[in-house]
Design a protein around this motif. Structure first.
Motif, PDB file in Angstrom:
ATOM      1  N   PRO A   1       0.773  -1.249   0.000  1.00 55.19           N
ATOM      2  CA  PRO A   1       0.000   0.000   0.000  1.00 55.19           C
ATOM      3  C   PRO A   1       0.802   1.296   0.000  1.00 55.19           C
ATOM      4  O   PRO A   1       0.404   2.254  -0.689  1.00 55.19           O
ATOM      5  CB  PRO A   1      -0.871  -0.141   1.255  1.00 55.19           C
ATOM      6  N   PRO A   2       1.919   1.402   0.768  1.00 58.26           N
ATOM      7  CA  PRO A   2       2.626   2.690   0.725  1.00 58.26           C
ATOM      8  C   PRO A   2       3.044   3.123  -0.679  1.00 58.26           C
ATOM      9  O   PRO A   2       3.136   4.330  -0.953  1.00 58.26           O
ATOM     10  CB  PRO A   2       3.852   2.439   1.613  1.00 58.26           C
ATOM     11  N   ALA A   3       3.307   2.166  -1.588  1.00 59.96           N
ATOM     12  CA  ALA A   3       3.751   2.496  -2.942  1.00 59.96           C
ATOM     13  C   ALA A   3       2.599   2.594  -3.927  1.00 59.96           C
ATOM     14  O   ALA A   3       2.831   2.733  -5.133  1.00 59.96           O
ATOM     15  CB  ALA A   3       4.756   1.457  -3.422  1.00 59.96           C
ATOM     16  N   LEU A   4       1.356   2.536  -3.418  1.00 64.47           N
ATOM     17  CA  LEU A   4       0.184   2.609  -4.285  1.00 64.47           C
ATOM     18  C   LEU A   4      -0.599   3.898  -4.083  1.00 64.47           C
ATOM     19  O   LEU A   4      -1.745   4.012  -4.525  1.00 64.47           O
ATOM     20  CB  LEU A   4      -0.732   1.403  -4.012  1.00 64.47           C
ATOM     21  N   ASP A   5       0.012   4.870  -3.438  1.00 66.85           N
ATOM     22  CA  ASP A   5      -0.632   6.155  -3.144  1.00 66.85           C
ATOM     23  C   ASP A   5      -0.503   7.053  -4.370  1.00 66.85           C
ATOM     24  O   ASP A   5       0.464   7.814  -4.512  1.00 66.85           O
ATOM     25  CB  ASP A   5       0.029   6.785  -1.920  1.00 66.85           C
ATOM     26  N   ALA A   6      -1.471   6.975  -5.271  1.00 68.91           N
ATOM     27  CA  ALA A   6      -1.388   7.712  -6.538  1.00 68.91           C
ATOM     28  C   ALA A   6      -1.354   9.226  -6.346  1.00 68.91           C
ATOM     29  O   ALA A   6      -0.581   9.912  -7.029  1.00 68.91           O
ATOM     30  CB  ALA A   6      -2.545   7.303  -7.451  1.00 68.91           C
ATOM     31  N   PRO A   7      -2.157   9.813  -5.457  1.00 69.60           N
ATOM     32  CA  PRO A   7      -2.069  11.270  -5.266  1.00 69.60           C
ATOM     33  C   PRO A   7      -0.691  11.712  -4.753  1.00 69.60           C
ATOM     34  O   PRO A   7      -0.159  12.740  -5.200  1.00 69.60           O
ATOM     35  CB  PRO A   7      -3.168  11.561  -4.237  1.00 69.60           C
ATOM     36  N   LEU A   8      -0.097  10.940  -3.843  1.00 72.26           N
ATOM     37  CA  LEU A   8       1.238  11.276  -3.359  1.00 72.26           C
ATOM     38  C   LEU A   8       2.252  11.156  -4.484  1.00 72.26           C
ATOM     39  O   LEU A   8       3.140  12.012  -4.629  1.00 72.26           O
ATOM     40  CB  LEU A   8       1.631  10.366  -2.194  1.00 72.26           C
ATOM     41  N   ALA A   9       2.134  10.108  -5.283  1.00 68.19           N
ATOM     42  CA  ALA A   9       3.063   9.927  -6.398  1.00 68.19           C
ATOM     43  C   ALA A   9       3.001  11.115  -7.348  1.00 68.19           C
ATOM     44  O   ALA A   9       4.039  11.653  -7.767  1.00 68.19           O
ATOM     45  CB  ALA A   9       2.750   8.631  -7.143  1.00 68.19           C
ATOM     46  N   ARG A  10       1.796  11.553  -7.685  1.00 68.73           N
ATOM     47  CA  ARG A  10       1.658  12.683  -8.608  1.00 68.73           C
ATOM     48  C   ARG A  10       2.198  13.963  -7.984  1.00 68.73           C
ATOM     49  O   ARG A  10       2.849  14.766  -8.671  1.00 68.73           O
ATOM     50  CB  ARG A  10       0.185  12.835  -8.974  1.00 68.73           C
ATOM     51  N   ARG A  11       1.969  14.151  -6.693  1.00 65.16           N
ATOM     52  CA  ARG A  11       2.503  15.351  -6.020  1.00 65.16           C
ATOM     53  C   ARG A  11       4.021  15.337  -6.056  1.00 65.16           C
ATOM     54  O   ARG A  11       4.666  16.367  -6.362  1.00 65.16           O
ATOM     55  CB  ARG A  11       1.995  15.387  -4.585  1.00 65.16           C
ATOM     56  N   LEU A  12       4.638  14.188  -5.757  1.00 65.43           N
ATOM     57  CA  LEU A  12       6.097  14.100  -5.771  1.00 65.43           C
ATOM     58  C   LEU A  12       6.649  14.315  -7.168  1.00 65.43           C
ATOM     59  O   LEU A  12       7.691  14.960  -7.353  1.00 65.43           O
ATOM     60  CB  LEU A  12       6.552  12.748  -5.222  1.00 65.43           C
ATOM     61  N   TRP A  13       5.966  13.768  -8.172  1.00 63.18           N
ATOM     62  CA  TRP A  13       6.406  13.953  -9.566  1.00 63.18           C
ATOM     63  C   TRP A  13       6.374  15.438  -9.921  1.00 63.18           C
ATOM     64  O   TRP A  13       7.349  15.977 -10.455  1.00 63.18           O
ATOM     65  CB  TRP A  13       5.503  13.160 -10.498  1.00 63.18           C
ATOM     66  N   ASP A  14       5.238  16.087  -9.652  1.00 61.91           N
ATOM     67  CA  ASP A  14       5.105  17.491 -10.029  1.00 61.91           C
ATOM     68  C   ASP A  14       6.103  18.365  -9.284  1.00 61.91           C
ATOM     69  O   ASP A  14       6.687  19.297  -9.857  1.00 61.91           O
ATOM     70  CB  ASP A  14       3.676  17.967  -9.743  1.00 61.91           C
TER      71      ASP A  14
END
Length: 263
Positions: free
Chosen positions: A241-254
């Protein structure tokens, strides 16, 4: 023996990176190692039979220089292996104001992927099973305001892993693939430190497998087909689950794209 590939391994002068580079050479691939120290890098490259590029992934300026050196030395990169990493014992900020491990473990691979993507065919990211204990606070983690020797390492590995599905999607039409692999708990110099804790860690590490144990697992992935996957040693497993946080992933990417000035 399969097709000979042009392989670049960051941090290829020691530990897992060196073992991977040596195994790749043994299998007939053309290998370039990226190393920060010219003397250590030259010795490793000579012993392995690899080409050396000297480069430093500690800040934006030097990481961009390293990307330029890699591009000049290796016009076509069949596989880029992100291996270079830090396990910090104390909070250190780089010249850009980023906590050093956050930059080297997360932002540097992100930047190299962008700067070299026009000449890439595949990326293999050396990950860590500790990502499951990691947490990333976009407001505090980049500058190490929540620094902790264990949690920061786990968090930077999580941040990096969160980027894998996004790169897989970005590159799908271009035919570039990316996978991540946790090579196992290994006896390397990563995380070595002084004091009582250092002595305890050194004693514990004696029970761990040597870095060479990881080499076949990682090198097997160089020519593998597929993208966006995560492996624990040779077994593909679902991300936790920690690596499936799509909103966090997009925030980190941006945030990374904006800070590093890449599209």
């Amino acid at each position: 023996m399969g097709e000979a590939l042009s392989v670049v391994v960051t941090g290829g002068n020691r530990g897992v990176g060196r073992a991977v580079a040596a195994e790749a050479v043994r299998r007939g691939h053309e290998v370039t190692i990226l190393a920060r120290r010219a003397d250590e890098g030259a010795a490793a490259a000579r012993e392995i039979g690899a080409r050396l590029v000297v480069g430093d992934l500690s800040c934006v300026r030097t990481a961009r220089q390293a990307a330029g050196e890699i591009a000049a030395a290796v016009p076509g990169i069949d596989v880029l292996v992100h291996n270079a990493a830090l396990w910090p014992s104390r909070r250190v900020l780089n010249e850009d104001g980023f906590e050093q491990a956050f930059f080297t473990n997360h932002l540097a691979p992100f930047l190299l992927n962008h700067l070299l993507e026009d000449r890439l065919r595949r990326v293999v990211q050396v990950s860590a099973g500790l990502y499951v204990t990691g947490k990333v606070d976009p407001e505090r983690t980049p500058a190490g305001e929540d620094f902790h020797p264990m949690r920061t390492y786990a968090g930077t590995k999580l941040a990096n892993l969160l980027m894998v599905p996004l790169f897989a999607e970005r590159w799908r039409q271009a035919g570039v693939t990316i996978d991540a692999v946790h090579p196992g708990v290994l006896r390397t110099g990563l995380g070595d430190r002084g004091g009582v804790l250092g002595l305890v860690l050194k004693a514990v590490k004696r029970t761990w497998k040597p870095a060479e144990h990881a080499a076949p697992t990682v090198v097997d992935l160089l020519a593998a087909e597929g993208t966006g996957r995560y492996f624990e040693e040779s077994e593909q497993v679902p991300l936790r689950p920690p690596a499936l946080d799509a909103p966090l992933a997009r925030r980190l990417w941006d945030d990374a794209a904006r800070a590093l000035d890449v599209a």
